[in-house]
Scaffold this motif. Structure first.
Motif, short mmCIF file in Angstrom:
data_model
loop_
_atom_site.label_atom_id
_atom_site.label_comp_id
_atom_site.label_asym_id
_atom_site.label_seq_id
_atom_site.Cartn_x
_atom_site.Cartn_y
_atom_site.Cartn_z
N UNK A 1 51.08 -63.66 -38.41
CA UNK A 1 51.50 -64.27 -37.15
C UNK A 1 50.92 -63.52 -35.95
N UNK A 2 50.93 -62.18 -36.03
CA UNK A 2 50.37 -61.39 -34.92
C UNK A 2 48.89 -61.67 -34.75
N UNK A 3 48.14 -61.75 -35.85
CA UNK A 3 46.69 -61.98 -35.76
C UNK A 3 46.36 -63.39 -35.31
N UNK B 1 43.39 -76.09 -20.23
CA UNK B 1 43.03 -74.85 -19.55
C UNK B 1 42.10 -74.03 -20.43
N UNK B 2 40.96 -73.68 -19.89
CA UNK B 2 39.98 -72.87 -20.63
C UNK B 2 40.18 -71.41 -20.27
N UNK B 3 40.64 -70.63 -21.25
CA UNK B 3 40.90 -69.21 -20.99
C UNK B 3 39.62 -68.46 -20.68
N UNK B 4 39.62 -67.59 -19.68
CA UNK B 4 38.44 -66.77 -19.40
C UNK B 4 38.12 -65.86 -20.58
N UNK B 5 36.84 -65.61 -20.84
CA UNK B 5 36.46 -64.76 -21.98
C UNK B 5 37.12 -63.38 -21.95
N UNK B 6 37.27 -62.78 -20.76
CA UNK B 6 37.89 -61.46 -20.69
C UNK B 6 39.36 -61.50 -21.09
N UNK B 7 40.06 -62.58 -20.72
CA UNK B 7 41.46 -62.72 -21.12
C UNK B 7 41.56 -62.90 -22.63
N UNK B 8 40.67 -63.72 -23.21
CA UNK B 8 40.66 -63.91 -24.66
C UNK B 8 40.37 -62.60 -25.38
N UNK B 9 39.42 -61.84 -24.84
CA UNK B 9 39.09 -60.56 -25.46
C UNK B 9 40.29 -59.61 -25.41
N UNK B 10 40.99 -59.59 -24.26
CA UNK B 10 42.16 -58.73 -24.15
C UNK B 10 43.26 -59.12 -25.13
N UNK B 11 43.52 -60.43 -25.25
CA UNK B 11 44.52 -60.89 -26.21
C UNK B 11 44.13 -60.52 -27.64
N UNK B 12 42.86 -60.71 -27.94
CA UNK B 12 42.40 -60.42 -29.29
C UNK B 12 42.52 -58.93 -29.60
N UNK B 13 42.11 -58.07 -28.67
CA UNK B 13 42.21 -56.63 -28.88
C UNK B 13 43.66 -56.20 -29.07
N UNK B 14 44.55 -56.76 -28.24
CA UNK B 14 45.96 -56.42 -28.37
C UNK B 14 46.50 -56.86 -29.73
#
Length: 499
Positions: free
Chosen positions: A35-37, A53-66
């Motif tokens: 679920x977390x992944x 809504x198209x998420x900005x790449x930096x926001x997606x990267x931050x979510x993925x890293x977290x």
């Protein structure tokens, strides 16, 4: 709809991989980790499909890293501790203690009865390790392995073969002999229960009818996928002349996948390793198949054999795919690009593809089409050309040097298991960076790479190195990966006349 299909694919693949590996390595429920992944891809799809809504790449990267670091922290904190050593204390960690990722390579030996010290005495072990081959200094008894440490005094191949013969003479077929490098690069032997001895004598059945059925079903799904890509409407798929429009694509895809797995099957058998038959994976949408696979039923004896099996498939698949792409480009036509962001390569599609998407594709397109291909134009690919290009992309995916992919096997065979695992960890982030910057169509594969363990399973003799010829071939095939996946840089676009 395509976003939901991709989400289902990522979710199901992640679910199966975590269930198979992490479930027995951590106290934390693997469904929680799943679920977390899955939070980042779920939010991305909901944003696009529900909230527009198209998420900005930096926001997606931050979510993925977290998400990634949270799941790894949970897995490590809940990691199951290895059982205490039986007779020796103060020894350095073995590969089984290094990292949860490296533990995923353990076989079903964990279910065998614990090894008895009285049955496998130090006296018997001393007879297996001649002092002029491997000077035995310490023995560590574990429930499912015997770790033998000392000084290697002979060539790794010669030492392994002699110790293996001695172990077989003393204990019969009960143990597999493993030769690995420790943390400091000092080789050690490990005796682990032999799965074949426990299955005594029950022979695993092959399923030729299943393999044939999957092949025929995959032929049907790729035939319909190719027909629909050629403009055939779904209600005309039962009309034979219309259905046969998908024949070039279906034959091309099956030839590439079949050559890739067929040559691996042949090479494994040639080295005396039992394998399953090649099994194709049909899907009734998108491309018509998710590929094919074979399963090795025995451990790989050494790094040379590991390399031969790993490199055979990509070489055969690349040769067939490259031939189809070149022939298909002859029947392909350049055209004006569809409306889209200025200067951005057109994504992969059945009909139109921007040659700037790949260095290899750009070079081949210029060689075959010549002056027909004008700057800024895209190529309307013939189905055979698309099958060839898709085959090269699949080959490139398999050549990414991570874990048990072909590329991971190749790097492991060249540099050793630990270095191969380190290369895999770095490669996952490089592919993600590539997907978030210039190759967004790689995003799905980049995310899946984080689910695949970065550590490959060791060969039985994992110390003997490759010869120079194999090393050069391995580096060349990995360079092939770069040519397929990297977009054409601006200076090369001008040189090829594409901009």
């Amino acid at each position: 709809m395509a976003d939901w299909i991709l989400l289902a694919l990522v979710g199901s693949t992640t679910y199966l991989l975590l269930q198979k590996s992490v479930a027995r390595l951590s106290k934390v429920p693997w469904r929680i980790l799943w679920l977390v992944m899955m939070i980042p891809p779920l939010l991305w799809v909901l944003g696009r499909q529900v909230f527009q809504y198209e998420m900005p790449p930096l926001l997606m990267l931050g979510l993925f890293l977290a998400s990634y670091f949270t799941s790894m922290t949970l897995a490590r904190r809940g990691r199951l501790q290895p059982p205490p050593a039986g007779s020796q204390a103060g020894v350095e960690n073995t590969p089984a203690e290094r990292d949860p990722e490296t533990e995923e390579g353990e076989e079903e030996g964990a279910a065998a009865a614990p090894i008895s010290i009285s049955e496998v005495s130090r006296e018997k072990l001393n007879r297996c390790f001649p002092w002029n081959v491997f000077y035995l200094q310490s023995v560590e008894y574990r429930p499912q392995a015997i770790i033998c440490r000392g000084n290697l005094r002979a060539d790794p191949t010669e030492a392994y073969e002699q110790v293996q013969r001695n172990v077989e003479t003393t204990f019969g077929k009960r143990f597999l002999v493993v030769l690995q490098e420790g943390f400091a690069g000092k080789p050690f032997f490990a005796l682990v229960p032999n799965p074949a001895a426990r299955r005594s004598l029950t022979r695993q059945k092959e399923w030729p009818l299943l393999a044939l059925g999957l092949l025929l079903f995959t032929f049907w799904t790729t035939l319909t996928a190719g027909a629909q890509a050629s403009g055939v409407s779904p209600d005309r798929l039962l009309h034979l002349p219309s259905l046969l429009k998908g024949l070039p694509y279906a034959v091309g895809i099956l030839a590439i996948l079949g050559s890739h797995e067929g040559i691996r099957y042949w090479v494994a058998r040639r080295h005396g390793i039992k394998t399953s038959l090649p099994y194709f994976i049909p899907v009734p949408f998108v491309l018509g198949t998710f590929g094919a696979f074979i399963e090795l039923k025995e451990p790989v004896p050494n790094r040379k054999v590991l390399f031969d099996i790993a490199v055979a498939g990509p070489l055969a698949g690349s040769l067939v795919a490259l031939t189809m792409l070149l022939v298909g480009l002859v029947f392909s036509t350049p055209g004006d690009p569809p409306a889209g962001p200025e200067g951005q390569p057109t994504p992969i599609s059945f009909h139109r593809i921007d040659p700037r998407l790949s260095v290899l594709l750009a070079i081949l397109a210029r060689l075959v089409l010549g002056d027909q291909l004008q700057p800024g134009q895209v190529i309307d690919l013939h189905p055979l050309a698309f099958a060839g290009w898709l085959g090269l992309v699949v080959v490139a995916f398999n050549l990414v040097p991570v874990g048990q992919l072909d590329g991971g096997h190749i790097v492991h065979a060249i540099y050793g298991q630990q270095m191969g695992a380190n290369v895999g960890r770095v490669t996952r982030w490089l592919v993600l960076l590539l997907a978030l910057t210039v190759q967004p169509w790689l995003l799905l594969w980049a995310l899946l790479l984080f689910v695949i363990t970065s550590a490959d399973e060791p060969a039985l003799n994992d110390v003997a190195e490759l010869d120079e010829g194999r090393e050069l071939l391995g580096l060349a095939i990995l360079s092939w990966l770069v040519l397929i996946l990297l977009p054409v840089p601006p200076f090369l676009q001008s040189w090829l006349g594409l901009a």
